[in-house]
Design a protein around this motif. Sequence first.
Motif, PDB file in Angstrom:
ATOM      1  N   LEU A 137     -30.803 -47.018  -9.332  1.00 24.13           N
ATOM      2  CA  LEU A 137     -30.309 -46.295 -10.486  1.00 24.13           C
ATOM      3  C   LEU A 137     -31.163 -45.319 -11.113  1.00 24.13           C
ATOM      4  O   LEU A 137     -30.884 -44.460 -11.664  1.00 24.13           O
ATOM      5  N   PHE A 138     -32.531 -45.234 -10.617  1.00 20.25           N
ATOM      6  CA  PHE A 138     -33.349 -44.077 -11.211  1.00 20.25           C
ATOM      7  C   PHE A 138     -33.150 -43.011 -10.333  1.00 20.25           C
ATOM      8  O   PHE A 138     -34.062 -42.543  -9.504  1.00 20.25           O
ATOM      9  N   THR A 139     -32.073 -42.194 -10.527  1.00 16.94           N
ATOM     10  CA  THR A 139     -31.653 -41.056  -9.789  1.00 16.94           C
ATOM     11  C   THR A 139     -32.255 -39.824 -10.523  1.00 16.94           C
ATOM     12  O   THR A 139     -32.329 -38.748  -9.553  1.00 16.94           O
ATOM     13  N   MET A 140     -32.595 -39.842 -11.782  1.00 15.78           N
ATOM     14  CA  MET A 140     -33.241 -38.656 -12.393  1.00 15.78           C
ATOM     15  C   MET A 140     -34.725 -38.495 -11.955  1.00 15.78           C
ATOM     16  O   MET A 140     -35.494 -39.283 -11.470  1.00 15.78           O
ATOM     17  N   LYS A 141     -34.894 -36.994 -12.088  1.00 12.14           N
ATOM     18  CA  LYS A 141     -36.399 -36.589 -11.582  1.00 12.14           C
ATOM     19  C   LYS A 141     -37.178 -37.018 -12.791  1.00 12.14           C
ATOM     20  O   LYS A 141     -36.827 -37.259 -14.046  1.00 12.14           O
ATOM     21  N   HIS A 142     -38.535 -37.220 -12.460  1.00  7.82           N
ATOM     22  CA  HIS A 142     -39.567 -37.921 -13.376  1.00  7.82           C
ATOM     23  C   HIS A 142     -38.997 -39.100 -13.993  1.00  7.82           C
ATOM     24  O   HIS A 142     -39.656 -39.196 -15.241  1.00  7.82           O
ATOM     25  N   ALA A 143     -38.564 -40.049 -13.356  1.00  7.12           N
ATOM     26  CA  ALA A 143     -38.322 -41.178 -13.772  1.00  7.12           C
ATOM     27  C   ALA A 143     -39.422 -42.087 -14.346  1.00  7.12           C
ATOM     28  O   ALA A 143     -39.624 -42.920 -15.220  1.00  7.12           O
ATOM     29  N   ASP A 144     -40.436 -41.997 -13.536  1.00  9.76           N
ATOM     30  CA  ASP A 144     -41.718 -42.663 -14.089  1.00  9.76           C
ATOM     31  C   ASP A 144     -42.550 -42.136 -14.968  1.00  9.76           C
ATOM     32  O   ASP A 144     -43.533 -42.796 -15.381  1.00  9.76           O
ATOM     33  N   THR A 145     -42.117 -40.817 -15.614  1.00 10.82           N
ATOM     34  CA  THR A 145     -42.912 -40.305 -16.609  1.00 10.82           C
ATOM     35  C   THR A 145     -42.526 -41.124 -18.041  1.00 10.82           C
ATOM     36  O   THR A 145     -41.622 -42.036 -18.319  1.00 10.82           O
ATOM     37  N   ALA A 146     -43.392 -40.524 -19.068  1.00 10.76           N
ATOM     38  CA  ALA A 146     -43.171 -41.006 -20.547  1.00 10.76           C
ATOM     39  C   ALA A 146     -41.879 -40.431 -20.992  1.00 10.76           C
ATOM     40  O   ALA A 146     -41.556 -39.184 -20.283  1.00 10.76           O
ATOM     41  N   ALA A 147     -41.238 -40.844 -22.218  1.00 12.92           N
ATOM     42  CA  ALA A 147     -40.086 -40.139 -22.826  1.00 12.92           C
ATOM     43  C   ALA A 147     -40.355 -39.460 -23.987  1.00 12.92           C
ATOM     44  O   ALA A 147     -40.970 -40.246 -24.858  1.00 12.92           O
ATOM     45  N   LEU A 200     -38.549 -26.358 -23.118  1.00 13.09           N
ATOM     46  CA  LEU A 200     -37.925 -25.095 -22.385  1.00 13.09           C
ATOM     47  C   LEU A 200     -37.606 -25.564 -21.147  1.00 13.09           C
ATOM     48  O   LEU A 200     -36.743 -24.994 -20.646  1.00 13.09           O
ATOM     49  N   TYR A 201     -38.790 -26.344 -20.479  1.00  9.89           N
ATOM     50  CA  TYR A 201     -38.524 -26.657 -19.139  1.00  9.89           C
ATOM     51  C   TYR A 201     -37.361 -27.586 -18.528  1.00  9.89           C
ATOM     52  O   TYR A 201     -36.455 -27.137 -17.680  1.00  9.89           O
ATOM     53  N   ASP A 202     -37.057 -28.339 -19.840  1.00 10.37           N
ATOM     54  CA  ASP A 202     -35.926 -29.330 -19.502  1.00 10.37           C
ATOM     55  C   ASP A 202     -34.505 -28.481 -19.601  1.00 10.37           C
ATOM     56  O   ASP A 202     -33.577 -28.585 -18.928  1.00 10.37           O
ATOM     57  N   ILE A 203     -34.482 -27.453 -20.629  1.00  9.56           N
ATOM     58  CA  ILE A 203     -33.425 -26.439 -20.702  1.00  9.56           C
ATOM     59  C   ILE A 203     -33.074 -25.845 -19.294  1.00  9.56           C
ATOM     60  O   ILE A 203     -32.122 -25.489 -18.888  1.00  9.56           O
ATOM     61  N   GLU A 204     -34.090 -25.193 -18.864  1.00  6.34           N
ATOM     62  CA  GLU A 204     -34.192 -24.443 -17.583  1.00  6.34           C
ATOM     63  C   GLU A 204     -33.703 -25.378 -16.636  1.00  6.34           C
ATOM     64  O   GLU A 204     -32.802 -24.876 -15.603  1.00  6.34           O
ATOM     65  N   VAL A 205     -34.139 -26.597 -16.359  1.00  2.00           N
ATOM     66  CA  VAL A 205     -33.695 -27.512 -15.261  1.00  2.00           C
ATOM     67  C   VAL A 205     -32.236 -27.848 -15.537  1.00  2.00           C
ATOM     68  O   VAL A 205     -31.374 -27.864 -14.506  1.00  2.00           O
ATOM     69  N   LYS A 206     -31.886 -28.260 -16.666  1.00  2.00           N
ATOM     70  CA  LYS A 206     -30.421 -28.485 -16.863  1.00  2.00           C
ATOM     71  C   LYS A 206     -29.474 -27.259 -16.439  1.00  2.00           C
ATOM     72  O   LYS A 206     -28.253 -27.282 -15.831  1.00  2.00           O
ATOM     73  N   LYS A 207     -29.870 -26.094 -16.997  1.00  2.00           N
ATOM     74  CA  LYS A 207     -29.310 -24.816 -16.775  1.00  2.00           C
ATOM     75  C   LYS A 207     -28.964 -24.594 -15.082  1.00  2.00           C
ATOM     76  O   LYS A 207     -27.990 -24.271 -14.656  1.00  2.00           O
ATOM     77  N   ARG A 208     -30.306 -24.892 -14.555  1.00  2.00           N
ATOM     78  CA  ARG A 208     -29.915 -24.732 -13.041  1.00  2.00           C
ATOM     79  C   ARG A 208     -29.209 -25.750 -12.349  1.00  2.00           C
ATOM     80  O   ARG A 208     -28.367 -25.489 -11.358  1.00  2.00           O
ATOM     81  N   GLU A 209     -29.245 -26.946 -12.860  1.00  2.00           N
ATOM     82  CA  GLU A 209     -28.474 -27.918 -12.114  1.00  2.00           C
ATOM     83  C   GLU A 209     -26.876 -27.630 -12.491  1.00  2.00           C
ATOM     84  O   GLU A 209     -25.818 -27.773 -11.520  1.00  2.00           O
ATOM     85  N   ALA A 210     -26.790 -27.031 -13.758  1.00  2.00           N
ATOM     86  CA  ALA A 210     -25.301 -26.783 -13.939  1.00  2.00           C
ATOM     87  C   ALA A 210     -24.790 -25.799 -13.223  1.00  2.00           C
ATOM     88  O   ALA A 210     -23.578 -25.678 -12.620  1.00  2.00           O
ATOM     89  N   GLU A 211     -25.681 -24.679 -12.771  1.00  2.04           N
ATOM     90  CA  GLU A 211     -25.272 -23.436 -12.049  1.00  2.04           C
ATOM     91  C   GLU A 211     -25.079 -24.022 -10.517  1.00  2.04           C
ATOM     92  O   GLU A 211     -24.057 -23.689  -9.765  1.00  2.04           O
ATOM     93  N   GLU A 212     -25.801 -25.123  -9.950  1.00  5.57           N
ATOM     94  CA  GLU A 212     -25.595 -25.500  -8.676  1.00  5.57           C
ATOM     95  C   GLU A 212     -24.524 -26.207  -8.385  1.00  5.57           C
ATOM     96  O   GLU A 212     -23.649 -26.321  -7.655  1.00  5.57           O
TER      97      GLU A 212
END
Length: 364
Positions: free
Chosen positions: A104-114, A282-294
């Motif tokens: 179920l941990f399909t997201m990137k960086h699942a092992d990191t702090a929140a 800012l990094y998270d915004i860029e990642v979400k933007k790239r995922e939406a474009e893909e």
Amino acid sequence: MQELLEKLASLREYLDIPGKTRRLNELDRELSDPELWNDQSRARQVTQEAGTLRRIVESYTSLNADAQGLSEMLELADDEERVMLAEEQASLQTRVDELYRETLFTMKHADTAAIVRVKGGAGGTEAQDWAGMLARMYMRWAERRGYKVDILDEQPGDQAGYQSIEFIIRGEKAYGMMAAEHGVHRLVRVSPFDSNNRRQTSFASVDVVPEVPEEEINIHIPDSDLRRDVFRSQGAGGQGVNTTDSAVRLTHLPTGIAVACQITRSQIKNAELALQILKQRLYDIEVKKREAEEAAARGAQAKVEWGSQMRSYVLDKQYIKDHRTGLMMHNPDDVLDGDLDELMWAGLEWMAGKRVSEEAGDDE
């Protein structure tokens, strides 16, 4: 027993155990190279990836061997022996369920702090109190799991709760577990702040981003894009109160994103931490933007995760409903005291595409 073996075979394919085994062998060879340790950043990445893969591969290998052995014993067992083996079969089922959760941990960086920010919506004291209840809920959940929580910034409400509060949860798969909590949470209750005992509806947003390793974030923020404000830290009084202007708020002028930190008594350290958190956002915004474009390029329809409530807490009728998964809970006091795991696992199943989305409507 046959159903359990079939689930194991499905997990082997889904987890790609052969592929993970090959990758683990590659990483082990790299770990045995003394030159690797000259690059601490790379060594840390390799060690973390190898540890995660090793845990999954070894768990599956051990579980599969035990299941095959139990299956053979059951074939030869009489009725009395089958009863004796039932407890072992139940234990194996629990282990299979735990391994399934790894998928179920399909997201990137699942092992990191929140990094979690809870913010009250429109509605004054009622919404601010709701933000405080949610923040406490997540902190109690973290406490139950033995996680560590550091408060980065808090803006107390006028009478109760918070206008906003931001904190970091550190622990095994902290971001992976918290990822599905991102969204708008709705509270319905008889307001304790209303002398007429009227029923009120309040909203609060929960924003969750991973603490991405610094080496992955290639973001430079010019000083001209930042506004820096310093202020006195909030918090309880007494001998521990901070009487200096050590808290720092950084505002990213192009986006309007503001991050504050008051975790230490050093203004310099608070500024450094605030800048790190700002880069994370800012990094998270860029990642979400790239995922939406893909997704748009593939013609895929993105999940609706913003703009409407993902969960309702209806306290006067004693239930909680997750609108994405349809899961209903009838122990709101326990949930608000941190008993969140069942809702979290259901949310992660939904994120992983293993649970059908429900209509976002409500029983109200």
